[in-house]
Write an enzyme that holds these catalytic residues in place. Structure first.
Site, PDB file in Angstrom:
ATOM      1  N   THR A  46      51.573  49.316  75.013  1.00 47.83           N
ATOM      2  CA  THR A  46      51.055  48.933  73.701  1.00 47.83           C
ATOM      3  C   THR A  46      51.746  47.645  73.267  1.00 47.83           C
ATOM      4  O   THR A  46      52.839  47.311  73.734  1.00 47.83           O
ATOM      5  CB  THR A  46      51.255  50.051  72.665  1.00 47.83           C
ATOM      6  OG1 THR A  46      52.647  50.378  72.602  1.00 47.83           O
ATOM      7  CG2 THR A  46      50.459  51.297  73.042  1.00 47.83           C
ATOM      8  N   THR A  48      53.389  45.926  70.457  1.00 45.44           N
ATOM      9  CA  THR A  48      54.744  45.729  69.953  1.00 45.44           C
ATOM     10  C   THR A  48      55.773  46.395  70.861  1.00 45.44           C
ATOM     11  O   THR A  48      56.876  45.868  71.042  1.00 45.44           O
ATOM     12  CB  THR A  48      54.866  46.256  68.512  1.00 45.44           C
ATOM     13  OG1 THR A  48      53.878  45.601  67.717  1.00 45.44           O
ATOM     14  CG2 THR A  48      56.238  46.007  67.926  1.00 45.44           C
ATOM     15  N   CYS A  49      55.423  47.508  71.455  1.00 42.61           N
ATOM     16  CA  CYS A  49      56.340  48.199  72.365  1.00 42.61           C
ATOM     17  C   CYS A  49      56.667  47.314  73.570  1.00 42.61           C
ATOM     18  O   CYS A  49      57.814  47.239  73.997  1.00 42.61           O
ATOM     19  CB  CYS A  49      55.737  49.518  72.829  1.00 42.61           C
ATOM     20  SG  CYS A  49      55.351  50.655  71.481  1.00 42.61           S
ATOM     21  N   SER A  50      55.646  46.624  74.084  1.00 43.13           N
ATOM     22  CA  SER A  50      55.818  45.790  75.274  1.00 43.13           C
ATOM     23  C   SER A  50      56.416  44.421  74.973  1.00 43.13           C
ATOM     24  O   SER A  50      57.152  43.869  75.792  1.00 43.13           O
ATOM     25  CB  SER A  50      54.468  45.584  75.972  1.00 43.13           C
ATOM     26  OG  SER A  50      53.978  46.810  76.462  1.00 43.13           O
ATOM     27  N   VAL A  54      60.877  47.132  73.810  1.00 50.08           N
ATOM     28  CA  VAL A  54      61.548  47.217  75.117  1.00 50.08           C
ATOM     29  C   VAL A  54      62.357  45.947  75.403  1.00 50.08           C
ATOM     30  O   VAL A  54      63.524  46.042  75.799  1.00 50.08           O
ATOM     31  CB  VAL A  54      60.535  47.532  76.243  1.00 50.08           C
ATOM     32  CG1 VAL A  54      61.170  47.328  77.610  1.00 50.08           C
ATOM     33  CG2 VAL A  54      60.025  48.960  76.108  1.00 50.08           C
TER      34      VAL A  54
END
Length: 162
Positions: A46, A48-50, A54
């Site tokens: 996804t 913002t996660c990527s 992270v």
């Protein structure tokens, strides 16, 4: 009920990809007698996660180690196959981050960080958070980033707090 600083992390079974396929991991075994960072997020691959969450822990991993943290764990409500591929694609695995799949949302529900948005296929996913625990006791917990944001739960924020 959502966990808070001072709480003992609950045990739960999550999954990691081993050499021969998915392997069960007990959270209690990961945290007992150790200093760990766990960061949870809505999902692998996804936005913002990527692009933010992270990477913030990839940038700070060595600094956490220098502060005595034994392991930095990324936890998402995805299967371990997806977490393995995502860890390789982002460079998180190469950076030394452990990628754990909470496929049944067992741990996420136990700490009260689950949410659902059926319209986008997020069912019992994890809210964005980061925590630092010593011997299973939460010392620092960061939650509260809004959709598309990752400042409060970022690696740099947590690093400054321990």
């Amino acid at each position: 009920m959502t966990i808070t600083a001072g709480d003992l992390l609950p045990d739960a079974t999550v999954l990691v990809m081993g050499e021969d396929g998915p392997e069960k991991v007990q959270i209690a075994d990961k945290v007992k007698g150790r200093k760990v960072v766990i960061f949870g997020l809505p999902g692998a691959y996804t936005g913002t996660c990527s692009t933010a969450h992270v990477p913030s822990f990839m940038r700070t991993k060595d600094q956490f180690t220098a502060k005595g943290v034994d392991e930095v764990i990324c936890l998402a409500v995805n299967d371990p196959f997806v977490l393995q591929a995502w860890g390789e694609a982002t460079g998180a695995t190469a950076a030394g981050i452990t990628m754990l799949g909470d496929a049944a949302s067992e741990f996420t529900k136990a700490i009260g960080m689950n949410f659902s948005v059926d319209a986008v296929g997020f069912v019992e996913r994890s809210q964005r958070y980061s925590l630092y625990a010593e011997d299973g006791v939460v010392k620092v917990l960061n939650t509260g980033d809004g959709p598309g944001e990752c400042e409060i739960a970022a690696g740099e924020t947590l690093l400054d707090q321990i």
